[in-house]
Each structure stands twice: as structure tokens, then as C-alpha cells.
Design a protein around this motif. Sequence first.
Motif, PDB file in Angstrom:
ATOM      1  N   GLN A  80     -58.908  87.125 -26.234  1.00 47.75           N
ATOM      2  CA  GLN A  80     -58.693  85.875 -25.913  1.00 47.75           C
ATOM      3  C   GLN A  80     -57.760  85.316 -27.104  1.00 47.75           C
ATOM      4  N   LEU A  81     -57.938  85.530 -28.684  1.00 47.18           N
ATOM      5  CA  LEU A  81     -56.675  85.390 -29.359  1.00 47.18           C
ATOM      6  C   LEU A  81     -55.474  85.078 -28.892  1.00 47.18           C
ATOM      7  N   PHE A  82     -55.102  86.693 -28.112  1.00 45.97           N
ATOM      8  CA  PHE A  82     -53.419  86.390 -27.832  1.00 45.97           C
ATOM      9  C   PHE A  82     -53.547  85.611 -26.783  1.00 45.97           C
ATOM     10  N   LEU A  83     -54.468  84.948 -25.980  1.00 44.41           N
ATOM     11  CA  LEU A  83     -54.521  84.156 -25.010  1.00 44.41           C
ATOM     12  C   LEU A  83     -53.835  82.620 -24.809  1.00 44.41           C
ATOM     13  N   LYS A  84     -54.838  82.659 -25.842  1.00 42.67           N
ATOM     14  CA  LYS A  84     -54.550  81.042 -26.803  1.00 42.67           C
ATOM     15  C   LYS A  84     -53.202  81.029 -27.163  1.00 42.67           C
ATOM     16  N   GLY A  85     -52.809  81.771 -27.833  1.00 47.40           N
ATOM     17  CA  GLY A  85     -51.490  81.228 -28.590  1.00 47.40           C
ATOM     18  C   GLY A  85     -51.815  81.270 -30.030  1.00 47.40           C
ATOM     19  N   GLY A  86     -52.441  81.961 -30.595  1.00 48.21           N
ATOM     20  CA  GLY A  86     -52.602  82.093 -31.801  1.00 48.21           C
ATOM     21  C   GLY A  86     -52.311  79.851 -32.013  1.00 48.21           C
ATOM     22  N   GLY A  87     -52.665  79.494 -34.170  1.00 50.68           N
ATOM     23  CA  GLY A  87     -52.981  78.327 -34.207  1.00 50.68           C
ATOM     24  C   GLY A  87     -51.310  77.282 -34.587  1.00 50.68           C
ATOM     25  N   GLY A  88     -50.079  78.580 -34.408  1.00 51.30           N
ATOM     26  CA  GLY A  88     -49.573  78.434 -34.916  1.00 51.30           C
ATOM     27  C   GLY A  88     -48.422  77.160 -33.767  1.00 51.30           C
ATOM     28  N   GLY A  89     -48.753  76.564 -32.812  1.00 48.72           N
ATOM     29  CA  GLY A  89     -48.045  76.273 -31.587  1.00 48.72           C
ATOM     30  C   GLY A  89     -46.771  76.730 -31.673  1.00 48.72           C
ATOM     31  N   ALA A  90     -46.347  78.010 -31.353  1.00 48.40           N
ATOM     32  CA  ALA A  90     -45.378  78.979 -31.541  1.00 48.40           C
ATOM     33  C   ALA A  90     -44.868  78.535 -29.592  1.00 48.40           C
ATOM     34  N   LYS A  91     -43.437  78.469 -29.224  1.00 47.38           N
ATOM     35  CA  LYS A  91     -43.469  78.046 -28.096  1.00 47.38           C
ATOM     36  C   LYS A  91     -42.290  79.413 -28.019  1.00 47.38           C
ATOM     37  N   PRO A  92     -42.618  79.853 -26.512  1.00 50.45           N
ATOM     38  CA  PRO A  92     -41.506  80.714 -25.357  1.00 50.45           C
ATOM     39  C   PRO A  92     -40.286  80.645 -26.111  1.00 50.45           C
ATOM     40  N   ALA A  93     -39.492  81.706 -26.369  1.00 44.74           N
ATOM     41  CA  ALA A  93     -38.425  81.458 -26.879  1.00 44.74           C
ATOM     42  C   ALA A  93     -37.276  82.867 -26.561  1.00 44.74           C
ATOM     43  N   HIS A  94     -36.279  83.407 -26.766  1.00 46.41           N
ATOM     44  CA  HIS A  94     -35.479  84.365 -26.487  1.00 46.41           C
ATOM     45  C   HIS A  94     -35.865  85.547 -28.073  1.00 46.41           C
ATOM     46  N   VAL A  95     -36.292  84.183 -29.207  1.00 49.44           N
ATOM     47  CA  VAL A  95     -35.618  85.585 -30.196  1.00 49.44           C
ATOM     48  C   VAL A  95     -36.710  84.589 -31.246  1.00 49.44           C
ATOM     49  N   ASN A  96     -37.535  85.427 -32.228  1.00 43.43           N
ATOM     50  CA  ASN A  96     -38.229  84.367 -33.356  1.00 43.43           C
ATOM     51  C   ASN A  96     -38.234  85.654 -34.078  1.00 43.43           C
ATOM     52  N   GLU A  97     -38.357  84.649 -35.391  1.00 42.76           N
ATOM     53  CA  GLU A  97     -37.798  85.683 -36.904  1.00 42.76           C
ATOM     54  C   GLU A  97     -39.681  85.241 -37.224  1.00 42.76           C
ATOM     55  N   VAL A  98     -40.386  86.393 -36.836  1.00 46.51           N
ATOM     56  CA  VAL A  98     -42.198  86.477 -37.202  1.00 46.51           C
ATOM     57  C   VAL A  98     -42.421  86.776 -38.713  1.00 46.51           C
ATOM     58  N   TRP A  99     -41.587  87.406 -39.663  1.00 48.94           N
ATOM     59  CA  TRP A  99     -42.197  88.172 -40.500  1.00 48.94           C
ATOM     60  C   TRP A  99     -40.447  87.865 -41.261  1.00 48.94           C
ATOM     61  N   PRO A 100     -40.169  87.896 -42.837  1.00 47.70           N
ATOM     62  CA  PRO A 100     -39.107  87.628 -43.251  1.00 47.70           C
ATOM     63  C   PRO A 100     -37.957  89.123 -42.690  1.00 47.70           C
ATOM     64  N   ARG A 101     -36.937  89.000 -42.289  1.00 47.31           N
ATOM     65  CA  ARG A 101     -35.836  89.725 -42.096  1.00 47.31           C
ATOM     66  C   ARG A 101     -36.497  90.570 -41.197  1.00 47.31           C
ATOM     67  N   LEU A 102     -37.262  90.085 -40.243  1.00 47.65           N
ATOM     68  CA  LEU A 102     -37.615  90.848 -39.303  1.00 47.65           C
ATOM     69  C   LEU A 102     -37.930  89.934 -38.244  1.00 47.65           C
ATOM     70  N   LEU A 103     -37.194  90.354 -36.573  1.00 46.99           N
ATOM     71  CA  LEU A 103     -37.188  89.558 -35.637  1.00 46.99           C
ATOM     72  C   LEU A 103     -37.820  90.260 -34.010  1.00 46.99           C
ATOM     73  N   ILE A 104     -38.414  88.993 -33.382  1.00 49.71           N
ATOM     74  CA  ILE A 104     -39.005  90.225 -31.924  1.00 49.71           C
ATOM     75  C   ILE A 104     -37.897  89.484 -31.416  1.00 49.71           C
ATOM     76  N   GLY A 105     -37.308  90.092 -29.730  1.00 51.41           N
ATOM     77  CA  GLY A 105     -36.645  89.230 -28.568  1.00 51.41           C
ATOM     78  C   GLY A 105     -36.727  90.212 -27.784  1.00 51.41           C
ATOM     79  N   ASP A 106     -36.169  89.363 -26.617  1.00 54.74           N
ATOM     80  CA  ASP A 106     -36.123  90.046 -25.557  1.00 54.74           C
ATOM     81  C   ASP A 106     -35.184  90.615 -24.873  1.00 54.74           C
ATOM     82  N   GLU A 107     -34.842  91.372 -23.800  1.00 57.20           N
ATOM     83  CA  GLU A 107     -33.555  91.312 -22.959  1.00 57.20           C
ATOM     84  C   GLU A 107     -32.459  91.138 -23.498  1.00 57.20           C
ATOM     85  N   LYS A 108     -32.061  89.684 -23.409  1.00 55.47           N
ATOM     86  CA  LYS A 108     -31.292  88.957 -23.527  1.00 55.47           C
ATOM     87  C   LYS A 108     -30.716  88.906 -24.621  1.00 55.47           C
ATOM     88  N   THR A 109     -31.539  88.360 -25.663  1.00 54.61           N
ATOM     89  CA  THR A 109     -30.864  88.777 -27.179  1.00 54.61           C
ATOM     90  C   THR A 109     -30.539  90.507 -27.755  1.00 54.61           C
TER      91      THR A 109
END
Length: 256
Positions: A80-109
Motif C-alpha cells: 500500500q505504501l508503494f502504491l500510494k507513491g510515498g509522501g514526496g510527490g515524486a513524478k515518473p521519470a527516466h532517472v532519479n537520484e534517490v541518495w547522494p551519488r546513487l541513481l535509479i534509472g530505466d533502460e533508456k537511461t
Amino acid sequence: MNTDVTKPANQEIGIAQLTNQDAAMTNLANIKAGQVRPANQKAGQARAANDNQNQRNANVAMRMVTDSNYLTPGVFELQQLFLKGGGGGAKPAHVNEVWPRLLIGDEKTALERPQLLAMGVTHVLNASEGKWNSVATGPAYYSGMGIQYHGIVAEDTPTFNMAPFFGPASDFIHQALGRVLVHCVRGRSRSAVLVLAYLMLRERLSLLEAVTVVMDQRCVLPNRGFIKQLRELDITLQQQQQQQQQQRQHQGPDTV
């Protein structure tokens, strides 16, 4: 001739006392031998069995550290927490920095090499190697770019066991001196579960803290099987914390 002998009352009492003492000694010997368990041991085993039952029931929140208010969430609560999308209002993107110097991205990235250089990426962790639902890069794809590559053959299915890769992936991220891109096909499940495990193993975050940190920056949704594996990791880490606290209490304050 009548052979029956009538014993005096006090002699019968003495025999009864000896019989009770013999039974008590026999019971004590059996306890030491492990054949009979004392009542308090049975109660402890009952509590342990209840804890194990709760752990098997993946939807039950569990407190593993006695003097902490933290509860390892159940799988349904985490979903349920994942489905609600958290509290930060993050929007879908190809890549995001989620921790200093650490990024999560997709195939395109992962495939856009000039963009990786522009972002200063020095390490790539591909969580989607393989023949199906994969990203076909590899070390040769980044040749000459100064990028270190690590690939994991993993399937994004609830039955796939990602847990054996938590340690190696965390080590790769931890040892990196630059910026790390962790990716899969969509950057939502396989890559996310590895980053969450890293935050728990190396940055000492609880599962709930790690999910909150990542979800504040990126929309991720690991499959149910991965969520269960993260929950089991959280329980294990909380149990280790409890054991360390008990050891410190047993050792007492440092003496000069």
C-alpha cells in the motif's frame, strides 16, 4: 501360612517420601538429558513458535527489538505504501537520484551513453541482464568511458529469489567512488529492490526508512516477492540489532 505383612503407618509414609524423591531425581536427570523440558523452557519455546508463526505470516507487523517502537511492516502494508507513491510527490521519470551519488534509472537511461557521461556516472549496476525482459548492455557497451559495470541476471517475478544478490550489489555500490546508476528495464522493481537493500545493509536504514527515502525521489513498485524478501532482510537486521544490545548489556559498562 499367611504371608501378608501389615506395615506401620510411619513406615508407609517413609516409603512414599522415598518414592517421591526418586521420581524427582529421575525427572531432574531427564531434564538435564533433554528428555523432559521444564515448564519455563516449554513456555519459551511456545513464545518462539508464536514469533516464527508471525514471521511466516507476512502481513503481520513485527517488533524484533524490545526497547524500540519500530515495527517491521507487513507485506500488505508495504504494498500500500508503494502504491500510494510515498509522501514526496515524486513524478515518473527516466532517472532519479534517490541518495547522494546513487541513481535509479530505466533502460533508456542505461543506453544513452552521452547522457551518462553528462551526469557523471562512473558505475553502472544492471539488474536486468538475461534473455527475457532485459537490458542488453554489458562491460563492452561502456568501453572507453571509464565506467565500471556489474550485471545481475534476474527476473522480475514474485518467485525469483533476489536475496542472494543483496550483498554483492551493496558491495559494488558501497565501493564506488563516483556516481552509481542502478537500472533495470523500467527502473521500478529489480533496480529498486537492490537500492533498498543497499540502504538497509550499508546505510543502516530500516526498511520503512529506506522505502520513504526512495519514494520521496522516485516512483518504484517492487513485485510482492521482492517485498517479502526485503521484509525478511529487515527482520534479520533487527534481530541482529537485538542480539548486539543483549551482548552489550551482558558485558556491562567498560571498566578502566
